[in-house]
Design an enzyme around this catalytic site. Structure first.
Site, mmCIF file in Angstrom:
data_model
loop_
_atom_site.group_PDB
_atom_site.id
_atom_site.type_symbol
_atom_site.label_atom_id
_atom_site.label_comp_id
_atom_site.label_asym_id
_atom_site.label_seq_id
_atom_site.Cartn_x
_atom_site.Cartn_y
_atom_site.Cartn_z
ATOM 1 N N ARG A 25 0.832 -1.197 0.000
ATOM 2 C CA ARG A 25 0.000 0.000 0.000
ATOM 3 C C ARG A 25 0.868 1.248 0.000
ATOM 4 O O ARG A 25 0.532 2.248 -0.651
ATOM 5 C CB ARG A 25 -0.947 0.018 1.209
ATOM 6 C CG ARG A 25 -2.040 -1.053 1.128
ATOM 7 C CD ARG A 25 -3.084 -0.868 2.207
ATOM 8 N NE ARG A 25 -3.788 0.391 2.038
ATOM 9 C CZ ARG A 25 -4.310 1.086 3.050
ATOM 10 N NH1 ARG A 25 -4.194 0.657 4.298
ATOM 11 N NH2 ARG A 25 -4.939 2.226 2.812
ATOM 12 N N CYS A 68 -0.637 6.602 8.583
ATOM 13 C CA CYS A 68 -0.972 5.298 7.989
ATOM 14 C C CYS A 68 -2.086 5.557 6.992
ATOM 15 O O CYS A 68 -2.045 6.549 6.262
ATOM 16 C CB CYS A 68 -1.381 4.303 9.073
ATOM 17 S SG CYS A 68 -2.707 4.899 10.157
#
Length: 281
Positions: free
Chosen positions: A178, A238
């Protein structure tokens, strides 16, 4: 007072202690009703349930990320209704590698309550210790809890101002695929903030993804990433400001306090196409 982690044995010794309260933070991003169902089926005795979306986040606007912070006073009121007072030792746990528990840990420090720790090993560790669960629902008495100045989150403007600053370290807690943009299943844009360094949140746990690694090991790894920087110059992020809390907690455990959380994280950053991003490792 416990401020980072607490063992299953120590928590078990304090069950029923009026000065200790336990919160079950189990959650599944793909099945948001899972935590409540799991809690109803069995939880650590005396534990109360807090939901990531309803209790630990505010409503989304489309530009404030997937798990925006709630109003500080409202959050303090929610905890007070659960019986958390100024001297209460709070312990949080989940079943997902402590990431949701770490979110509650950070949020309590955000409202100025430092007496909070995460259960090392979470529910898997509790079960490994062969400790009991029950399905009884506690009936807490409300306690006075005022919100005080605590840790301060970083905003998007702060991150923009630090882009290109060699003193700043942007630590991204997402999995490598990611971070690189190779795979993105949660946010509409793939990639990462320019200059960010990848430190997956699960690197703080043992090979089974259950217990926190020794503080000395964590210290050595974070020292290498810091490369002489002050921990206060570290900005954790994040996807939505949840798993990054585990990196922040690990730094505290390693004796490196003072780093900060970009609460909106990638999901807020990428909501504005004007903001720069990078695809690739």
């Amino acid at each position: 007072m416990h401020k980072t982690w607490v063992s299953a044995a120590e928590l078990a010794a304090h069950l029923g202690d009026p000065g200790w309260l336990v919160f079950d933070c189990r959650h599944d991003l793909s099945d948001t009703g899972y935590g409540e169902r799991a809690y109803a089926g069995g939880h650590i005795p005396g534990a109360q349930f807090l939901h990531l979306d309803r209790d630990l986040s505010a409503e989304r606007t489309g530009s404030n990320g997937r798990h925006p912070l709630p109003d500080r006073e409202a959050f303090a009121g929610r905890l007070a209704a659960c019986g958390v007072g100024a001297q209460t030792q709070v312990v949080a746990y989940d079943n997902e590698g402590s990431v949701f528990a770490a979110r509650l840990w950070w949020m309590l420090r955000w409202i100025g309550h430092d007496r909070v720790a995460v259960l090392d090993g979470g529910l898997p560790g509790w079960r490994r210790a062969r400790l009991a669960l029950d399905a009884a629902l506690p009936c807490p008495a409300a306690a006075p809890l005022a919100s005080h100045p605590g840790v301060v989150p970083v905003g998007t403007g702060d991150v923009l101002a630090r882009l290109g600053d060699p003193r700043a370290l942007l630590l991204d807690a997402r999995p490598p695929e990611r971070f690189s943009g190779e795979a993105e299943d949660r946010d509409p844009v793939a990639g990462h903030i320019p200059g960010a360094v990848n430190r997956p949140h699960y690197d703080n746990l043992d090979d089974a993804g259950i217990f926190v690694r020794p503080a000395a090991e964590l210290r050595a790894e974070f020292d290498e990433l810091l490369a002489g920087r002050d921990p206060a110059d570290v900005i954790h992020h994040c996807g939505s400001g949840v798993t990054a809390c585990l990196n922040l907690l690990a730094m505290e455990c390693a004796g490196l306090p003072g780093s900060r959380l970009y609460a909106g994280s990638w999901s807020e950053w990428c909501a504005d196409p004007v903001r720069p991003f990078v695809v690739g490792a």
